[in-house]
Design a protein around this motif. Sequence first.
Motif, mmCIF file in Angstrom:
data_model
loop_
_atom_site.group_PDB
_atom_site.id
_atom_site.type_symbol
_atom_site.label_atom_id
_atom_site.label_comp_id
_atom_site.label_asym_id
_atom_site.label_seq_id
_atom_site.Cartn_x
_atom_site.Cartn_y
_atom_site.Cartn_z
ATOM 1 N N THR A 110 0.842 -1.196 0.000
ATOM 2 C CA THR A 110 0.000 0.000 0.000
ATOM 3 C C THR A 110 0.878 1.248 0.000
ATOM 4 N N ASP A 111 0.447 2.252 -0.737
ATOM 5 C CA ASP A 111 1.192 3.507 -0.842
ATOM 6 C C ASP A 111 0.302 4.626 -0.321
ATOM 7 N N THR A 112 0.360 4.849 0.967
ATOM 8 C CA THR A 112 -0.497 5.863 1.590
ATOM 9 C C THR A 112 -0.047 7.282 1.258
ATOM 10 N N THR A 113 1.166 7.436 0.735
ATOM 11 C CA THR A 113 1.689 8.769 0.432
ATOM 12 C C THR A 113 1.299 9.252 -0.958
ATOM 13 N N GLY A 114 0.830 8.354 -1.822
ATOM 14 C CA GLY A 114 0.505 8.736 -3.195
ATOM 15 C C GLY A 114 1.729 8.917 -4.073
ATOM 16 N N THR A 115 2.863 8.400 -3.624
ATOM 17 C CA THR A 115 4.114 8.586 -4.353
ATOM 18 C C THR A 115 4.091 7.902 -5.713
ATOM 19 N N TRP A 116 3.563 6.690 -5.776
ATOM 20 C CA TRP A 116 3.545 5.972 -7.052
ATOM 21 C C TRP A 116 2.688 6.718 -8.078
ATOM 22 N N ALA A 117 1.529 7.185 -7.690
ATOM 23 C CA ALA A 117 0.668 7.946 -8.601
ATOM 24 C C ALA A 117 1.370 9.226 -9.059
ATOM 25 N N ARG B 273 20.564 0.166 -12.816
ATOM 26 C CA ARG B 273 20.809 1.499 -13.374
ATOM 27 C C ARG B 273 19.653 2.462 -13.147
ATOM 28 N N CYS B 274 19.095 2.413 -11.947
ATOM 29 C CA CYS B 274 18.108 3.418 -11.577
ATOM 30 C C CYS B 274 18.843 4.753 -11.441
ATOM 31 N N SER B 275 18.332 5.788 -12.065
ATOM 32 C CA SER B 275 18.928 7.121 -11.954
ATOM 33 C C SER B 275 18.582 7.746 -10.616
ATOM 34 N N ALA B 276 17.388 7.415 -10.146
ATOM 35 C CA ALA B 276 16.922 7.912 -8.858
ATOM 36 C C ALA B 276 16.188 6.773 -8.159
ATOM 37 N N ILE B 277 16.410 6.669 -6.866
ATOM 38 C CA ILE B 277 15.711 5.670 -6.057
ATOM 39 C C ILE B 277 14.876 6.443 -5.043
ATOM 40 N N VAL B 278 13.573 6.310 -5.175
ATOM 41 C CA VAL B 278 12.617 6.994 -4.302
ATOM 42 C C VAL B 278 12.081 5.942 -3.339
ATOM 43 N N THR B 279 12.026 6.257 -2.055
ATOM 44 C CA THR B 279 11.553 5.274 -1.090
ATOM 45 C C THR B 279 10.360 5.799 -0.299
ATOM 46 N N THR B 280 9.481 4.854 0.047
ATOM 47 C CA THR B 280 8.401 5.125 0.990
ATOM 48 C C THR B 280 8.379 3.979 1.991
ATOM 49 N N GLY B 281 8.017 4.286 3.194
ATOM 50 C CA GLY B 281 7.936 3.266 4.236
ATOM 51 C C GLY B 281 9.212 3.193 5.064
ATOM 52 N N THR B 282 9.047 2.764 6.298
ATOM 53 C CA THR B 282 10.139 2.726 7.263
ATOM 54 C C THR B 282 11.261 1.785 6.850
ATOM 55 N N ALA B 283 10.925 0.586 6.413
ATOM 56 C CA ALA B 283 11.962 -0.393 6.056
ATOM 57 C C ALA B 283 12.756 0.071 4.836
ATOM 58 N N ALA B 284 12.095 0.641 3.837
ATOM 59 C CA ALA B 284 12.795 1.131 2.650
ATOM 60 C C ALA B 284 13.687 2.316 3.006
ATOM 61 N N LEU C 12 11.559 14.339 1.272
ATOM 62 C CA LEU C 12 10.237 14.885 0.981
ATOM 63 C C LEU C 12 9.288 14.458 2.080
ATOM 64 N N SER C 13 8.553 15.393 2.591
ATOM 65 C CA SER C 13 7.519 15.069 3.563
ATOM 66 C C SER C 13 6.393 14.330 2.830
ATOM 67 N N PRO C 14 5.808 13.317 3.457
ATOM 68 C CA PRO C 14 4.692 12.611 2.803
ATOM 69 C C PRO C 14 3.555 13.546 2.394
ATOM 70 N N ASP C 15 3.393 14.665 3.105
ATOM 71 C CA ASP C 15 2.334 15.622 2.780
ATOM 72 C C ASP C 15 2.651 16.470 1.557
ATOM 73 N N SER C 16 3.924 16.509 1.141
ATOM 74 C CA SER C 16 4.309 17.382 0.029
ATOM 75 C C SER C 16 4.558 16.635 -1.273
ATOM 76 N N VAL C 17 4.208 15.350 -1.333
ATOM 77 C CA VAL C 17 4.460 14.555 -2.539
ATOM 78 C C VAL C 17 3.518 14.978 -3.659
ATOM 79 N N SER C 18 4.102 15.304 -4.803
ATOM 80 C CA SER C 18 3.343 15.624 -6.012
ATOM 81 C C SER C 18 4.262 15.362 -7.201
ATOM 82 N N ALA C 19 3.697 15.399 -8.380
ATOM 83 C CA ALA C 19 4.513 15.203 -9.574
ATOM 84 C C ALA C 19 5.589 16.276 -9.683
ATOM 85 N N SER C 20 5.249 17.517 -9.337
ATOM 86 C CA SER C 20 6.234 18.598 -9.464
ATOM 87 C C SER C 20 7.346 18.501 -8.417
ATOM 88 N N THR C 21 7.013 18.121 -7.171
ATOM 89 C CA THR C 21 8.078 18.002 -6.177
ATOM 90 C C THR C 21 8.981 16.815 -6.495
#
Length: 143
Positions: free
Chosen positions: A40-47, A84-95, A127-136
């Motif tokens: 589950t992605d409660t932060t909306g990061t994947w979208a 060869r990920c250019s950027a690795i974005v993580t969500t969740g405590t374990a990640a 990034l704060s979970p509250d500030s996640v958007s496509a632009s950020t």
Amino acid sequence: MAGVVALLLPSESSEDTTPPVPVSHVDTATRACLLTSTDTDTTGTWAAMQEMARASDTNVLVQRYRLPASGKAAAYVNTLVQLRCSAIVTTGTAARSAVASRLVDGHIPDIRFVVVAGQPVSGATHLSPDSVSASTLTRAVMR
């Protein structure tokens, strides 16, 4: 007969120096990989990452990975580096912890780490979970 066929086939012109259009942009694209601790992605990061890829005027490829429950988490981060990920974005405590333990070993050139969490990680963009958007995410991933 072979001579007739050869005359009918179009010949390659030495004047045409335009390279062919690539079949795939996977190797030349910015590859942003999302590493999550859970399904589950409660932060909306994947979208937001998918929207970032759609809105980008450059080639951006987004991929999603789930951290396995067993195994060494930092080793899994190294796998994403090898992919060869250019950027690795993580969500969740374990990640977040996996990236933190990997970055303790030192900076990895040409890879950006973005941690979506309440607490920052040294060596990663926070990034704060509250500030996640496509632009950020675009600013964090494409900088």
